[in-house]
Structure formats: structure tokens, C-alpha cells
Design a protein around this motif. Structure first.
Motif, mmCIF file in Angstrom:
data_model
loop_
_atom_site.group_PDB
_atom_site.id
_atom_site.type_symbol
_atom_site.label_atom_id
_atom_site.label_comp_id
_atom_site.label_asym_id
_atom_site.label_seq_id
_atom_site.Cartn_x
_atom_site.Cartn_y
_atom_site.Cartn_z
ATOM 1 N N SER A 33 21.504 98.875 32.931
ATOM 2 C CA SER A 33 20.059 99.131 32.206
ATOM 3 C C SER A 33 19.406 100.692 33.136
ATOM 4 C CB SER A 33 19.961 98.590 31.538
ATOM 5 O OG SER A 33 20.487 97.773 30.987
ATOM 6 N N ASP A 34 20.082 100.103 34.158
ATOM 7 C CA ASP A 34 18.981 100.696 35.634
ATOM 8 C C ASP A 34 19.984 101.461 35.395
ATOM 9 O OD1 ASP A 34 16.439 100.602 37.613
ATOM 10 O OD2 ASP A 34 18.655 101.309 39.237
ATOM 11 N N ARG A 35 21.556 102.007 35.871
ATOM 12 C CA ARG A 35 21.910 103.070 36.265
ATOM 13 C C ARG A 35 21.611 104.699 35.162
ATOM 14 N NH1 ARG A 35 25.260 99.148 38.133
ATOM 15 N NH2 ARG A 35 26.773 99.211 36.252
ATOM 16 N N LEU A 36 22.037 103.736 33.957
ATOM 17 C CA LEU A 36 21.955 104.224 32.892
ATOM 18 C C LEU A 36 20.959 105.135 32.609
ATOM 19 C CD1 LEU A 36 24.123 102.308 30.209
ATOM 20 C CD2 LEU A 36 25.108 103.753 31.452
ATOM 21 N N ALA A 37 20.189 104.761 33.246
ATOM 22 C CA ALA A 37 18.298 105.211 32.483
ATOM 23 C C ALA A 37 18.133 106.290 34.072
ATOM 24 C CB ALA A 37 16.934 104.217 32.889
ATOM 25 N N GLU A 38 18.899 106.655 35.114
ATOM 26 C CA GLU A 38 17.818 106.788 36.245
ATOM 27 C C GLU A 38 19.696 108.269 36.043
ATOM 28 O OE1 GLU A 38 18.747 105.456 40.660
ATOM 29 O OE2 GLU A 38 16.692 104.019 39.303
ATOM 30 N N SER A 39 20.355 108.476 34.754
ATOM 31 C CA SER A 39 21.759 109.308 34.722
ATOM 32 C C SER A 39 21.575 110.255 33.745
ATOM 33 C CB SER A 39 22.298 108.413 33.857
ATOM 34 O OG SER A 39 23.783 109.047 33.753
ATOM 35 N N LEU A 40 21.598 111.448 34.409
ATOM 36 C CA LEU A 40 21.606 112.981 33.560
ATOM 37 C C LEU A 40 22.752 112.532 32.783
ATOM 38 C CD1 LEU A 40 19.879 114.597 36.898
ATOM 39 C CD2 LEU A 40 18.501 113.750 34.880
ATOM 40 N N LEU A 41 23.594 112.081 32.334
ATOM 41 C CA LEU A 41 24.181 112.358 31.467
ATOM 42 C C LEU A 41 25.231 111.602 30.476
ATOM 43 C CD1 LEU A 41 27.300 112.852 34.311
ATOM 44 C CD2 LEU A 41 26.451 114.356 33.158
ATOM 45 N N PHE A 42 24.297 110.667 30.501
ATOM 46 C CA PHE A 42 24.335 109.222 29.316
ATOM 47 C C PHE A 42 24.054 109.641 28.067
ATOM 48 C CE2 PHE A 42 22.945 105.525 27.162
ATOM 49 C CZ PHE A 42 24.320 104.845 26.835
ATOM 50 N N LEU A 43 22.769 110.076 27.999
ATOM 51 C CA LEU A 43 22.067 110.353 26.649
ATOM 52 C C LEU A 43 22.005 111.424 26.093
ATOM 53 C CD1 LEU A 43 19.753 108.951 25.294
ATOM 54 C CD2 LEU A 43 17.899 110.291 26.474
ATOM 55 N N PRO A 44 22.063 112.477 27.190
ATOM 56 C CA PRO A 44 23.118 113.935 26.650
ATOM 57 C C PRO A 44 24.156 113.948 26.095
ATOM 58 C CG PRO A 44 22.201 114.602 28.636
ATOM 59 C CD PRO A 44 21.994 112.913 28.383
ATOM 60 N N ILE A 45 25.590 113.221 26.879
ATOM 61 C CA ILE A 45 26.322 113.049 25.982
ATOM 62 C C ILE A 45 26.209 112.329 24.536
ATOM 63 C CG2 ILE A 45 28.699 111.743 26.643
ATOM 64 C CD1 ILE A 45 28.799 112.137 29.614
ATOM 65 N N MET A 47 23.949 111.911 22.559
ATOM 66 C CA MET A 47 23.542 113.273 21.676
ATOM 67 C C MET A 47 24.187 114.633 21.126
ATOM 68 S SD MET A 47 19.423 113.367 23.500
ATOM 69 C CE MET A 47 19.354 114.846 21.972
ATOM 70 N N LEU A 48 24.974 114.765 22.635
ATOM 71 C CA LEU A 48 26.175 115.415 21.922
ATOM 72 C C LEU A 48 27.387 115.226 21.338
ATOM 73 C CD1 LEU A 48 27.763 117.976 23.104
ATOM 74 C CD2 LEU A 48 28.692 116.953 24.369
ATOM 75 N N ALA A 49 27.718 113.835 21.205
ATOM 76 C CA ALA A 49 29.048 113.254 20.530
ATOM 77 C C ALA A 49 28.354 113.361 18.379
ATOM 78 C CB ALA A 49 29.264 111.668 20.770
ATOM 79 N N VAL A 50 26.303 112.726 18.882
ATOM 80 C CA VAL A 50 26.408 112.599 17.275
ATOM 81 C C VAL A 50 25.890 113.797 16.977
ATOM 82 C CG1 VAL A 50 24.125 111.998 16.046
ATOM 83 C CG2 VAL A 50 25.037 110.558 18.340
ATOM 84 N N ALA A 51 25.479 114.824 17.475
ATOM 85 C CA ALA A 51 25.837 116.344 17.301
ATOM 86 C C ALA A 51 27.411 116.805 16.614
ATOM 87 C CB ALA A 51 25.245 116.699 17.749
ATOM 88 N N MET A 52 28.701 115.970 17.257
ATOM 89 C CA MET A 52 29.215 116.590 17.197
ATOM 90 C C MET A 52 29.981 115.891 15.957
ATOM 91 S SD MET A 52 31.213 116.722 20.407
ATOM 92 C CE MET A 52 32.996 117.499 19.915
ATOM 93 N N VAL A 131 18.254 118.494 27.399
ATOM 94 C CA VAL A 131 19.850 118.493 27.802
ATOM 95 C C VAL A 131 20.394 118.287 26.679
ATOM 96 C CG1 VAL A 131 21.280 118.365 29.647
ATOM 97 C CG2 VAL A 131 19.053 118.023 30.400
ATOM 98 N N GLY A 132 19.686 117.113 26.593
ATOM 99 C CA GLY A 132 20.871 116.220 24.858
ATOM 100 C C GLY A 132 20.310 117.460 24.645
ATOM 101 N N LEU A 133 19.292 117.472 23.472
ATOM 102 C CA LEU A 133 18.777 119.381 22.375
ATOM 103 C C LEU A 133 20.257 120.161 23.083
ATOM 104 C CD1 LEU A 133 15.437 118.690 21.591
ATOM 105 C CD2 LEU A 133 17.681 117.850 20.313
ATOM 106 N N THR A 137 23.175 120.919 20.600
ATOM 107 C CA THR A 137 22.455 122.350 19.149
ATOM 108 C C THR A 137 24.059 122.887 20.037
ATOM 109 O OG1 THR A 137 20.222 122.460 19.627
ATOM 110 C CG2 THR A 137 20.829 124.252 18.744
ATOM 111 N N PHE A 138 24.178 123.771 20.759
ATOM 112 C CA PHE A 138 25.577 124.278 21.278
ATOM 113 C C PHE A 138 26.718 123.943 20.799
ATOM 114 C CE2 PHE A 138 29.272 124.833 24.112
ATOM 115 C CZ PHE A 138 29.055 126.271 24.266
ATOM 116 N N ALA A 139 27.192 122.816 20.898
ATOM 117 C CA ALA A 139 28.111 121.488 19.610
ATOM 118 C C ALA A 139 27.968 122.220 18.554
ATOM 119 C CB ALA A 139 27.960 120.846 20.843
ATOM 120 N N PHE A 140 27.028 122.042 18.480
ATOM 121 C CA PHE A 140 26.826 121.963 16.979
ATOM 122 C C PHE A 140 26.880 123.203 15.872
ATOM 123 C CE2 PHE A 140 24.406 122.296 12.720
ATOM 124 C CZ PHE A 140 25.321 120.853 11.447
#
Length: 469
Positions: A33-45, A47-52, A131-133, A137-140
Motif C-alpha cells: 500500500s505504501d509503494r502504491l501510494a507513492e506510485s505515479l503510475l498505479f492510479l493513472p493506469i 483510471m486508464l483501464a476504466v476509461a477504456m 494524470v489519470g484524467l 480522456t485521451f484514450a476514451f
């Protein structure tokens, strides 16, 4: 495991595994959880999957059910294609700008304050959401472009409408992020965040959900020299001790075993050096050694998962950088000192975990490397007093902060003074004396020196009462 089978007690190893496993899972879960909280990739990815997925679902709904959108705002296919193409291009361009702003912010914070405060910028949810938004939006829009039939009478209304909604949310998120990124560069917010994280850990002392549970009753440390040859478990990797579980360490050994932890949370350990020593060696040495090693999480950097001292380290680093000749910002150093005082007050009043405990099965856990109050005092003030000595405007708040802490130690107990509290007061007196010695060695002007010495003398008087600054 094989040793237990040969001895006809195959269930013993499984018992130890069962006892240790839940505690190790909690450690690993918190570490993840600590590593994911500091990740700039996890949450955007995510959100990207949900948008697709959303783009494909809305395309199916538009195709099946939105055949007559007379009451819905619609676009012609050509207009929709142009609009979605513009949005997609703008979003990916803006994402590059946002990443550039983030890199600049990290560089400024690292150079002006400390590299150790960067974790606060990485953990900023607003930046991750932005970043996730932008990526979503781009992928959508790209997926929506692929589903538009230019020969149709109208463009898919739900798909185009959600694309416009995502665009609006992205614009709002950009404005919010710009506001936050400018405010988060203010040193007051940085030290406030670090102080709050540290105070939240201090609030759990002596035992809590993150600090760890009580594994037994306090006892006097045994004479390990008379216990015979021990089993020494060594570290298998280099790194910082981020977490450990006392309960798991104790559960990994047989009854009547003495276990001494040779490190602590926040310490750096080298591969091949002792991690744990136990007397007497268990029958299945390999299993106990593996289970004990699993109860200690080692990583590449210090974290605030259990490490109170790391909070003091971050605050001290900001103060030292402010006192350096390159920055020369005494006002920031004073603010850091006051924040350290707000952290140290509850820390010195809290009870530290016992360094020798025995559970109901006779297993004794020794943690001699754990920090006590006197060591926290040294870590908080040793470096600051050295570099603050030439600055009367900094050394005076430093002395008054130590005097305030001394007062809280004197008034925090009712009745007889405990040995721990007496040692803490002696450590603060020692820091005050060293601070005055350092000031005298700087060749300060006589008038300034007299003022500083008068404040120092008042700090060690009983009782002392000082203003907060």
C-alpha cells in the motif's frame, strides 16, 4: 520442514507457519500500500483501464439504444470526429506539460529543502488523479473516434457527452493542481505534513496498529552469555528496515527461547550481518530463521510506516539546508525548530515500547537497538545546535524549545521522577550546555552572547517558563 518430520513432529513447523503468516501478510500488505501510494503510475493506469472499458460499453449502448436521440444534444459525425481529435491532442499535450511541472517541483523541493521530502509530492492524490484524467480522456477519445460511423445521421450521443464531461473534469483538475503545486512548495506546508505524519505514529505509542502489538510483559534482560551458543540469522539483502513485527518474530521460535533483534526500524542493514540472534538454537533452524527473516521488511529507502525517527530526520534536514551558506534562510530554520518542538513534546511524554518482554510461553524478545527518549533528543538537536550556533535569531528559539520540552518532562509526571524521565531531562540539559558551548566558540558579539547565555541559564532553572518563540 524436514527436521520436524524426522523428529516425528511434523505439525510443529506447520504450527509456526500458521502463527507467523497473518502478521507477515499484514506487513507485506502495508508495504505494498505504501509503494502504491507513492506510485505515479498505479492510479493513472487504473483510471486508464476504466476509461477504456467505459468507452466500449458506451459505444454498445449508443449503437443499440440511442437510435433516435432527438431529445439529446447531438453532433454530426464530422463535427464529433473533429472535436474528439482536438480533445485527444490537447490532453496528451497537457499531460506532457503536467509531467514537466511535476519534475520542476521535485527539483526545487529537493534542492531547496531535502530529497527526503519528495515522498510527499509523489503521494499527492490530486496530481495522480490529474494524470489519470488526462490519460483517460485521451484514450476514451481515441477509442470513441474508432467507433464513429461518418455515414450515420448523428454521432454517438453518450460517447461524445462523456468525452466532453471528461474534458471539463480535466480542465478543473488542472486548475486545482496548479493551485496545489504552488502552495505545496511553501516550506510551512512541507514541515506541517511531515510533523503530522510523525505525530500520528507517536499517537500509537507504546503499541498500535502500525507500531506493533505488545507480545508479553516487561522483564529484566537475561544474561545471554550464560545461555550457550546461539543461532545467528543474517540479513540476505542490503537496505533500510521499513517494518518489523514483534509478534511474528516471537511466534517463529519455540517456547523458552530468547530472541534478540540486532537492528531496528529505520536502521540500515548490510547483507550478511546479524539480523536476529536466538538462544538456544531451535531444532529446525532453517524454518525458524526463514520465518524470523520474513517478519522484517527491508527496502531501498526509509518510510513512515513505523519509523518515528524518520520524521525527525526529514525536519532536521530541512533546517540544516536552511542554515547552509547556499540557502541562508534562518526564518525557515526557526520554523523547523518550532515544528520539532511540537513533535518532541508528545514523543517525550509517550511511553516507548519495552526493550525486554516475555510472553506466556516463556519466549523472551530483546530489542536493545530500539530508540529511547534520550536518543530521540540527540537525533532532534545534535546537528541543528551545531549549525545554529552562529545565528542568535536561530539559537534562541532552539534553546527555548529545549526549555519547553524540559518543562513538559518535569510536569508530565505526578509523584516520584522515573529513571527514564530523569535521563531525558539530563539529555536535554546536556543539549542546552552543548549549545551554549558552541555559541561561545563562534566569537559572537558580547551583547548577543550575554542574551543567549541568560536564556540558556533560564532554560535549566526549575521551573522554567518560556514563550513559544
Amino acid at each position: 520442514m524436514e527436521g520436524f518430520v524426522r523428529d516425528g513432529d511434523s505439525g510443529t513447523a506447520a504450527h509456526y507457519e500458521h502463527e507467523v503468516a497473518p502478521h507477515v501478510r499484514r506487513l507485506r500488505s502495508r508495504a505494498l500500500s505504501d509503494r502504491l501510494a507513492e506510485s505515479l503510475l498505479f492510479l493513472p493506469i487504473m483510471m486508464l483501464a476504466v476509461a477504456m472499458v467505459l468507452a466500449m460499453v458506451l459505444a454498445e449502448i449508443d449503437e443499440r439504444y440511442m437510435v433516435n436521440p432527438s431529445e439529446v444534444i447531438t453532433f454530426t459525425p464530422d463535427v464529433a470526429v473533429t472535436l474528439l481529435g482536438i480533445i485527444a491532442g490537447a490532453m496528451i499535450t497537457t499531460a506532457g506539460v503536467v509531467f514537466s511541472l511535476l519534475v520542476v517541483s521535485l527539483q526545487l523541493a529537493s534542492g531547496q529543502f531535502s530529497p527526503r521530502v519528495l515522498r510527499g509530492f509523489w503521494r499527492d492524490r490530486h496530481g495522480q488523479v490529474l494524470v489519470g484524467l488526462l490519460l483517460s480522456t485521451f484514450a476514451f477519445c481515441v477509442l470513441a473516434l474508432a467507433r464513429i460511423d461518418t455515414a450515420a445521421d448523428h454521432a454517438p450521443p453518450l460517447t461524445v457527452g462523456v468525452a466532453l464531461l471528461l474534458t471539463l473534469l480535466s480542465v478543473i483538475a488542472i486548475v486545482v493542481y496548479l493551485d496545489r503545486i504552488s502552495r505545496n512548495q511553501y516550506v510551512g506546508r512541507i514541515v506541517q505534513r511531515v510533523a503530522r505524519e510523525t505525530q500520528s505514529l507517536i499517537g500509537e505509542l507504546p503499541y498500535g496498529p502500525r507500531i506493533g502489538v505488545k507480545v508479553g510483559e516487561p522483564v529484566d534482560p537475561p544474561d545471554v552469555g550464560s545461555l550457550g551458543p546461539p543461532l545467528i540469522v543474517t540479513a540476505v539483502t542490503d537496505g533500510w528496515v521499513q517494518q518489523l513485527s514483534r509478534r511474528a518474530i516471537v511466534a517463529a521460535v519455540p517456547p523458552d527461547t530468547v530472541v534478540r533483534l540486532e537492528t531496528r526500524v529505520g536502521a540500515f542493514i548490510t547483507a550478511g550481518t546479524p539480523l536476529v540472534t536466538m538462544w538456544p538454537p531451535p531444532e529446525d533452524k532453517a524454518t525458524s530463521a526463514r520465518l524470523v527473516a520474513e517478519a522484517v521488511i527491508i527496502g531501498v529507502a526509509r518510510t513512515m510506516q513505523q519509523d518515528i525517527d524518520f520524521g525527525l530526520r526529514q525536519l532536521t534536514d530541512v533546517g540544516l539546508r536552511a542554515l547552509s551558506a547556499a540557502v541562508n534562510d534562518p526564518t525557515t530554520a526557526v520554523e523547523v525548530i518550532l515544528r520539532i518542538g511540537s513533535v518532541m513534546r508528545p514523543l517525550l511524554l509517550a511511553e516507548c515500547p519495552t526493550q525486554a518482554m516475555r510472553d506466556r510461553e516463556g519466549r523472551t524478545l530483546l530489542t536493545p537497538c530500539d530508540l529511547d527518549h534520550t536518543e530521540y533528543v540527540a537525533h532532534a538537536f545534535n546537528q541543528l545546535r551545531h549549525y545554529a550556533a552562529p545565528h542568535p535569531s536561530v539559537v534562541i528559539p532552539l534553546l527555548r524549545t529545549m526549555g519547553m520540552l524540559r518543562d513538559c518532562c518535569l510536569s508530565g509526571y505526578r509523584g516520584a521522577m522515573t529513571p527514564d524521565r530523569a535521563r531525558t531531562i539530563a539529555a536535554l540539559d546536556h543539549q542546552i550546555d552543548l549549545t551554549l558551548q558552541g555559541v561561545r566558540a563562534t566569537g559572537m558579539l558580547p551583547a548577543d552572547l550575554a542574551m543567549v547565555e541568560a536564556i540558556g541559564a533560564a532554560c535549566t532553572a526549575q521551573p522554567t517558563r518560556h514563550p513559544s518563540t
